[in-house]
Each structure stands twice: as structure tokens, then as C-alpha cells.
Design a protein around this motif. Sequence first.
Motif, mmCIF file in Angstrom:
data_model
loop_
_atom_site.group_PDB
_atom_site.id
_atom_site.type_symbol
_atom_site.label_atom_id
_atom_site.label_comp_id
_atom_site.label_asym_id
_atom_site.label_seq_id
_atom_site.Cartn_x
_atom_site.Cartn_y
_atom_site.Cartn_z
ATOM 1 N N ALA A 156 1.433 5.843 3.127
ATOM 2 C CA ALA A 156 2.580 5.048 3.565
ATOM 3 C C ALA A 156 2.525 4.791 5.067
ATOM 4 O O ALA A 156 2.766 3.663 5.539
ATOM 5 C CB ALA A 156 3.878 5.762 3.197
ATOM 6 N N VAL A 157 2.204 5.835 5.835
ATOM 7 C CA VAL A 157 2.107 5.675 7.290
ATOM 8 C C VAL A 157 0.948 4.749 7.649
ATOM 9 O O VAL A 157 1.068 3.869 8.518
ATOM 10 C CB VAL A 157 1.930 7.048 7.968
ATOM 11 C CG1 VAL A 157 1.611 6.886 9.453
ATOM 12 C CG2 VAL A 157 3.193 7.886 7.792
ATOM 13 N N PHE A 158 -0.194 4.968 6.965
ATOM 14 C CA PHE A 158 -1.366 4.121 7.225
ATOM 15 C C PHE A 158 -1.046 2.644 6.968
ATOM 16 O O PHE A 158 -1.382 1.758 7.773
ATOM 17 C CB PHE A 158 -2.522 4.565 6.345
ATOM 18 C CG PHE A 158 -3.742 3.679 6.437
ATOM 19 C CD1 PHE A 158 -4.624 3.787 7.500
ATOM 20 C CD2 PHE A 158 -3.992 2.720 5.455
ATOM 21 C CE1 PHE A 158 -5.738 2.961 7.589
ATOM 22 C CE2 PHE A 158 -5.101 1.889 5.534
ATOM 23 C CZ PHE A 158 -5.978 2.015 6.605
ATOM 24 N N ALA A 159 -0.355 2.384 5.855
ATOM 25 C CA ALA A 159 -0.017 1.002 5.513
ATOM 26 C C ALA A 159 0.969 0.413 6.510
ATOM 27 O O ALA A 159 0.858 -0.761 6.919
ATOM 28 C CB ALA A 159 0.564 0.940 4.104
ATOM 29 N N VAL A 197 1.464 1.286 9.740
ATOM 30 C CA VAL A 197 0.828 1.039 11.036
ATOM 31 C C VAL A 197 -0.107 -0.162 10.960
ATOM 32 O O VAL A 197 -0.132 -1.023 11.854
ATOM 33 C CB VAL A 197 0.067 2.298 11.504
ATOM 34 C CG1 VAL A 197 -0.764 1.991 12.747
ATOM 35 C CG2 VAL A 197 1.042 3.438 11.780
ATOM 36 N N THR A 198 -0.877 -0.236 9.886
ATOM 37 C CA THR A 198 -1.810 -1.350 9.730
ATOM 38 C C THR A 198 -1.079 -2.684 9.633
ATOM 39 O O THR A 198 -1.475 -3.689 10.242
ATOM 40 C CB THR A 198 -2.690 -1.147 8.476
ATOM 41 O OG1 THR A 198 -3.385 0.090 8.589
ATOM 42 C CG2 THR A 198 -3.693 -2.275 8.332
ATOM 43 N N ASP A 199 0.017 -2.691 8.876
ATOM 44 C CA ASP A 199 0.780 -3.940 8.710
ATOM 45 C C ASP A 199 1.415 -4.387 10.024
ATOM 46 O O ASP A 199 1.544 -5.577 10.305
ATOM 47 C CB ASP A 199 1.852 -3.743 7.643
ATOM 48 C CG ASP A 199 2.556 -5.052 7.296
ATOM 49 O OD1 ASP A 199 1.856 -6.005 6.892
ATOM 50 O OD2 ASP A 199 3.788 -5.109 7.461
ATOM 51 N N LEU A 211 -1.867 -5.362 12.263
ATOM 52 C CA LEU A 211 -2.696 -6.431 11.679
ATOM 53 C C LEU A 211 -1.954 -7.034 10.481
ATOM 54 O O LEU A 211 -2.255 -6.739 9.319
ATOM 55 C CB LEU A 211 -4.052 -5.873 11.235
ATOM 56 C CG LEU A 211 -4.899 -5.209 12.338
ATOM 57 C CD1 LEU A 211 -6.088 -4.492 11.723
ATOM 58 C CD2 LEU A 211 -5.363 -6.263 13.350
ATOM 59 N N PRO A 212 -0.994 -7.875 10.750
ATOM 60 C CA PRO A 212 -0.214 -8.464 9.642
ATOM 61 C C PRO A 212 -1.107 -9.245 8.673
ATOM 62 O O PRO A 212 -2.111 -9.836 9.070
ATOM 63 C CB PRO A 212 0.754 -9.400 10.367
ATOM 64 C CG PRO A 212 0.813 -8.886 11.770
ATOM 65 C CD PRO A 212 -0.548 -8.339 12.062
ATOM 66 N N ASN A 213 -0.721 -9.203 7.414
ATOM 67 C CA ASN A 213 -1.392 -9.978 6.364
ATOM 68 C C ASN A 213 -2.820 -9.493 6.059
ATOM 69 O O ASN A 213 -3.565 -10.177 5.365
ATOM 70 C CB ASN A 213 -1.435 -11.468 6.715
ATOM 71 C CG ASN A 213 -0.053 -12.038 6.965
ATOM 72 O OD1 ASN A 213 0.890 -11.707 6.246
ATOM 73 N ND2 ASN A 213 0.070 -12.884 7.989
ATOM 74 N N VAL A 214 -3.214 -8.336 6.617
ATOM 75 C CA VAL A 214 -4.553 -7.796 6.300
ATOM 76 C C VAL A 214 -4.540 -7.066 4.972
ATOM 77 O O VAL A 214 -5.467 -7.183 4.161
ATOM 78 C CB VAL A 214 -5.045 -6.872 7.432
ATOM 79 C CG1 VAL A 214 -6.301 -6.111 6.996
ATOM 80 C CG2 VAL A 214 -5.325 -7.683 8.687
ATOM 81 N N LEU A 215 -3.493 -6.276 4.752
ATOM 82 C CA LEU A 215 -3.418 -5.501 3.514
ATOM 83 C C LEU A 215 -3.032 -6.395 2.347
ATOM 84 O O LEU A 215 -2.243 -7.333 2.500
ATOM 85 C CB LEU A 215 -2.386 -4.386 3.659
ATOM 86 C CG LEU A 215 -2.710 -3.292 4.686
ATOM 87 C CD1 LEU A 215 -1.558 -2.314 4.778
ATOM 88 C CD2 LEU A 215 -3.997 -2.566 4.308
ATOM 89 N N PRO A 216 -3.559 -6.114 1.169
ATOM 90 C CA PRO A 216 -3.179 -6.882 -0.024
ATOM 91 C C PRO A 216 -1.747 -6.576 -0.404
ATOM 92 O O PRO A 216 -1.209 -5.523 -0.055
ATOM 93 C CB PRO A 216 -4.167 -6.388 -1.086
ATOM 94 C CG PRO A 216 -4.520 -5.006 -0.649
ATOM 95 C CD PRO A 216 -4.540 -5.053 0.852
#
Length: 288
Positions: free
Chosen positions: A28-31, A33-35, A38-43
Motif C-alpha cells: 500500500a505504501v509502495f503504491a 508513493v509511486t502514484d 509517477l502518476p499513471n505508471v501503476l496499472p
Amino acid sequence: MSIKRDLTKRRFWTRFSVQTLSCVGFFAVFAGVTDALLPNVLPPVGTVLAIAVAVVSVSYGIFQAWPRPVQQSYGSPNTEIHLVEGDLFEQEGNVVIGMTTTFDTETPHVIHENSVQAQLLMRVYKNDRTALDEALDTALADREIVKEFTPKDKKPGKQVAYPLGSVVTIMPEIRRLFFCVAYTEMNHRNEAHGTVDGIWRSLNNIWDEARARGNGDPVSIGVIGGGQARISQYLPAQDSIRLIALSYMFASRKEKVASRLNIVVQKNVVESLDMLELQAFLKSLRPS
């Protein structure tokens, strides 16, 4: 030791839940921070991704909580403690033999034939009680006698008693020592009685003797306090193991006793133990 039994313990399920939830939290934290970076990177979150996270998290929780052999290594002092299910006399290294202050050896009328000292007589001395008594008498030759029984006492067996906690070393086998310790007191009716204080004192004397005579070899000891000691009602096996391990580590911090301590548990005792709790206790003995 029985894994099925450990899986029923509350400690396993508590650790499993904590580790599983911590893994979910990591994702959850990884997602998050990544979002943010880097928006729109994660599916987009979907059923497949949710199942994948759940499978990984549960697998991680099981791996972290899964019961393992109960043992702990220590760096200061450099030693180990292993909890072993099996036969005391089949372990590597030197062996601790619990006895009474009279160092009686006669079975079955004085010493119970299932006791550790009876097993020493039968398995190591091949039922040659004369040889065992001679070895003990030689080792006790210069020891103080604290009590002599009289004909009025009508005590069967040996007639003198030595101080509680006395330890003598015999060597019936090449390069293997047997530390015989008087951790219970014997009365004229051949009833042995022990106390927690007497056991603690005896354990300290054992480690002194092992340090002086054992050459750093592993030492094996059974769970003490039950049987002839008659104190199992307030020193059950779980507490006895903790007492042995604690006294060993205190002695080892003063000066190294042995490369390894094996606390050997009989099969009929194992079922009553919480192995996960004992592993946590051994881990807690590491220097802070």
C-alpha cells in the motif's frame, strides 16, 4: 518436533497476522508513493492485482511465522542453545546426570528404573553397578559429607549424603564426560525432594564443572524438576527449560561454558510445550 501442534498455538497466528498485514501495508505504501511521484505508471487496481497482493502477503506471513527447530546462536558469548526431542544419551558431547545427595544407584528399589541415573547404569555401565559406584566413590573421595544415616533410620542403599548441588565428573567412555549432580535431597525413606533454589544452585555448579573439565564440548541436559524432584507442580517443563537456558547464559557471559547446550526433551513431554514461545525466549537472551 510436531509442526501441527505449533500451528494451533496463538503465537503462530498472531505472528502470521502481523507479518501478513505488514506485507499488505508495504504494498500500500509502495503504491501510494509511486502514484504520487509517477502518476499513471501503476496499472489500475483490479481483481488480478488484488489476488496477487493477497497471495504474496499470505505467503510471506506463513514463511515468517512457520515453526522451525527451536535453537538460537549467540555472538557474545559464542555459543548455541538447541531444544532437542530425543534421547539424552544419543547426543553429541558431555552429558548431565541428575542424582540425589546420596548418589544412590540401586534400581529399582531405591532409584526408579526409568530415571536418568538408572539409564546411566543400564546403558553406559551395562548394569555393572559396582563399576559405577566405584567411579562415583573415587570422585567423591575428597568431598564433604553432610549427613550419615544410622541403623535406626533403616535406609536402604547408600548411607551418607553430600551437599546439595555437588557435582562429580566420571568418564566411562573415551572423550565423553558425565557430570553427576546432586540436585535433590534424599531422606531415610529414599524419597527425593527438590526446590527451585536448589536446582538453580545445582545448575550453576554444573556450568562451573563443564567449563573446567568439558574442553568446550557440547553439553546435553534433560528437562529437570519433574520425576524424583517432585516439584513439577510449580516448575513445569516449560519453566524448567527457561530456567536451564537462563542459568546457562548467565554463566556463559561470565566465561564460556561450552560450544552448545542441548536441552533434551522426551517425547511424552513435547506435547505440553509451546515451541514458538520457547524460541522467542531463547531469542530474548541475546545481549541487548
